[in-house]
Write an enzyme that holds these catalytic residues in place. Structure first.
Site, PDB file in Angstrom:
ATOM      1  N   ASP A  36      -9.705  -9.894  20.896  1.00 21.21           N
ATOM      2  CA  ASP A  36      -9.316 -10.930  22.030  1.00 21.21           C
ATOM      3  C   ASP A  36      -8.446 -10.379  22.756  1.00 21.21           C
ATOM      4  O   ASP A  36      -7.209 -10.788  23.954  1.00 21.21           O
ATOM      5  CB  ASP A  36      -8.763 -12.085  21.803  1.00 21.21           C
ATOM      6  CG  ASP A  36      -7.471 -12.255  20.804  1.00 21.21           C
ATOM      7  OD1 ASP A  36      -7.068 -11.194  20.807  1.00 21.21           O
ATOM      8  OD2 ASP A  36      -7.396 -13.885  20.654  1.00 21.21           O
ATOM      9  N   LYS A 191      14.597  14.420  50.984  1.00 15.94           N
ATOM     10  CA  LYS A 191      13.308  13.856  51.172  1.00 15.94           C
ATOM     11  C   LYS A 191      13.372  12.163  51.380  1.00 15.94           C
ATOM     12  O   LYS A 191      14.444  11.790  51.288  1.00 15.94           O
ATOM     13  CB  LYS A 191      13.147  13.607  49.418  1.00 15.94           C
ATOM     14  CG  LYS A 191      11.862  12.626  49.262  1.00 15.94           C
ATOM     15  CD  LYS A 191      11.780  13.157  46.995  1.00 15.94           C
ATOM     16  CE  LYS A 191      11.830  11.319  46.088  1.00 15.94           C
ATOM     17  NZ  LYS A 191      11.862  11.800  45.104  1.00 15.94           N
TER      18      LYS A 191
HETATM   19  C1  R5P Z   1      13.237   9.504  42.902  1.00 13.22           C
HETATM   20  O1  R5P Z   1      14.216   9.222  42.965  1.00 13.22           O
HETATM   21  C2  R5P Z   1      13.468  10.853  41.150  1.00 13.22           C
HETATM   22  O2  R5P Z   1      14.346  11.498  40.725  1.00 13.22           O
HETATM   23  C3  R5P Z   1      11.701  11.484  41.135  1.00 13.22           C
HETATM   24  O3  R5P Z   1      11.981  12.136  42.264  1.00 13.22           O
HETATM   25  C4  R5P Z   1      10.503  10.597  41.870  1.00 13.22           C
HETATM   26  O4  R5P Z   1      10.743   9.566  40.730  1.00 13.22           O
HETATM   27  C5  R5P Z   1       9.347  11.197  41.465  1.00 13.22           C
HETATM   28  O5  R5P Z   1       8.686  10.864  41.852  1.00 13.22           O
HETATM   29  P1  R5P Z   1       7.055  11.550  42.517  1.00 13.22           P
HETATM   30  O6  R5P Z   1       6.782  12.459  41.453  1.00 13.22           O
HETATM   31  O7  R5P Z   1       6.208  10.494  41.725  1.00 13.22           O
HETATM   32  O8  R5P Z   1       7.247  12.035  43.612  1.00 13.22           O
END
Ligand code: R5P
Length: 294
Positions: A36, A191
């Site tokens: 289950d 970013k």
């Molecule tokens: C974000 O602040 C982390 O440092 C990484 O850059 C992030 O987790 C990367 O995520 P992904 O591979 O989804 O772009």
């Protein structure tokens, strides 16, 4: 008394290395699922007044939490004096505030749950961003282990003329540390995360480093989008194919294949999460940290 070490499923290789590093004895544990879907657990061995170390990395944490809770509770019922957790990858460190009303602040809730079942915790490079240290949310002794020296050593050995590239401003501090130790220059990117699976990256002018090999370093590779977008930008800037180095090989869904297809020269991670890209071993630094918490 010799401590006991228990590997939760999938953590057997690292747990065996840790047992050697800290002089612990492995305790056998049987884990299986009932038809289950509920968990069955049986521990073997003499637990009375012993210190117990559980080893469970916590990617895909929802499936791993209950077996961990059952193991910790059962070890205590069998007489363990202390039960600690080595979680090389510590989950639920990203949703650390309520961005929209009604959202769960899962880092705090998860920290409270974990603090209720183990006496101490060690993790490798937990994603500390708005939370500056684990003690802000965990109410048990915690220790953070840094993979930066291991990454520098690997890059120094394996990459000729590296240019280190950090994904965002938050990474600047640790990327600069890795770069310093590897004797390499570094840049950090701008970013902007548009959604769970979309990021926008802008790369500063790096033309003067065209003779270098770009090395993207990040703490987590999850969807891979951060690295994939960066690879595209570097290609457009006329740079050599980049080496991708991640601490935690989360690789959600088909992220690994997508990253390979995006033209990474090499993809390398530490063994905080078992994956074919693991090339940097964290057992020794985890063992040293564990010895301070017994
Ligand atoms: C974000 O602040 C982390 O440092 C990484 O850059 C992030 O987790 C990367 O995520 P992904 O591979 O989804 O772009």
């Amino acid at each position: 008394m010799t401590p006991l070490i228990i590997a939760l499923p999938g953590n057997e290789v690292l747990a065996a290395r840790l047992a050697t590093a800290i002089g612990a004895q492995a305790a056998a544990a049987e884990f299986r699922r009932f038809p289950d879907g509920e968990s069955y657990l049986r521990l073997h061995g003499e637990f009375s007044r012993r210190s117990v170390v559980l080893v469970s990395t916590l990617d895909r944490p929802d499936d791993k939490f209950l077996p961990l809770a059952f193991t910790a509770a059962t070890a205590r019922e069998m007489g363990a004096s202390r039960v600690g957790l080595i979680a090389p990858y510590l989950a639920y460190m990203r949703q650390d505030r309520r961005f929209h009303s009604g959202e769960a602040i899962t880092s705090r809730i998860f920290a409270a749950e974990l603090s209720a079942i183990v006496d101490w915790l060690i993790a490798v490079d937990p994603h500390l961003h708005r939370i500056s240290s684990l003690s802000e949310i965990y109410r048990i002794p915690t220790k953070t282990v840094h993979a930066a020296p291991l990454l520098s050593a690997w890059i120094g050995r394996e990459v000729l003329l590296p240019l280190l590239i950090g994904p965002d401003q938050e990474s600047a501090q640790w990327v600069s540390e890795v770069a310093h130790d590897a004797g390499a220059p570094f840049v950090v990117l701008e970013k902007h995360r548009k959604s769970d699976t979309e990021v926008e990256i802008s790369v500063p002018d790096i033309a003067r480093w065209r003779d270098h090999t770009p090395v993207l370093i990040d703490d987590i590779v999850s969807t891979g989008r951060t690295m994939i977008e960066t690879l595209g930008q570097l290609r457009q800037a006329g740079m050599k194919p980049a080496v991708c180095v991640g601490v935690h090989a989360v690789f959600a869904g088909s992220a690994f294949d997508a990253l390979r297809a995006a033209g990474a020269a090499r993809i390398v991670t530490t063994n905080t999460i078992p994956h074919e890209t693991n090339a940097i071993d964290v057992a020794q630094i985890l063992g040293e940290a564990a010895l301070t918490l017994f």
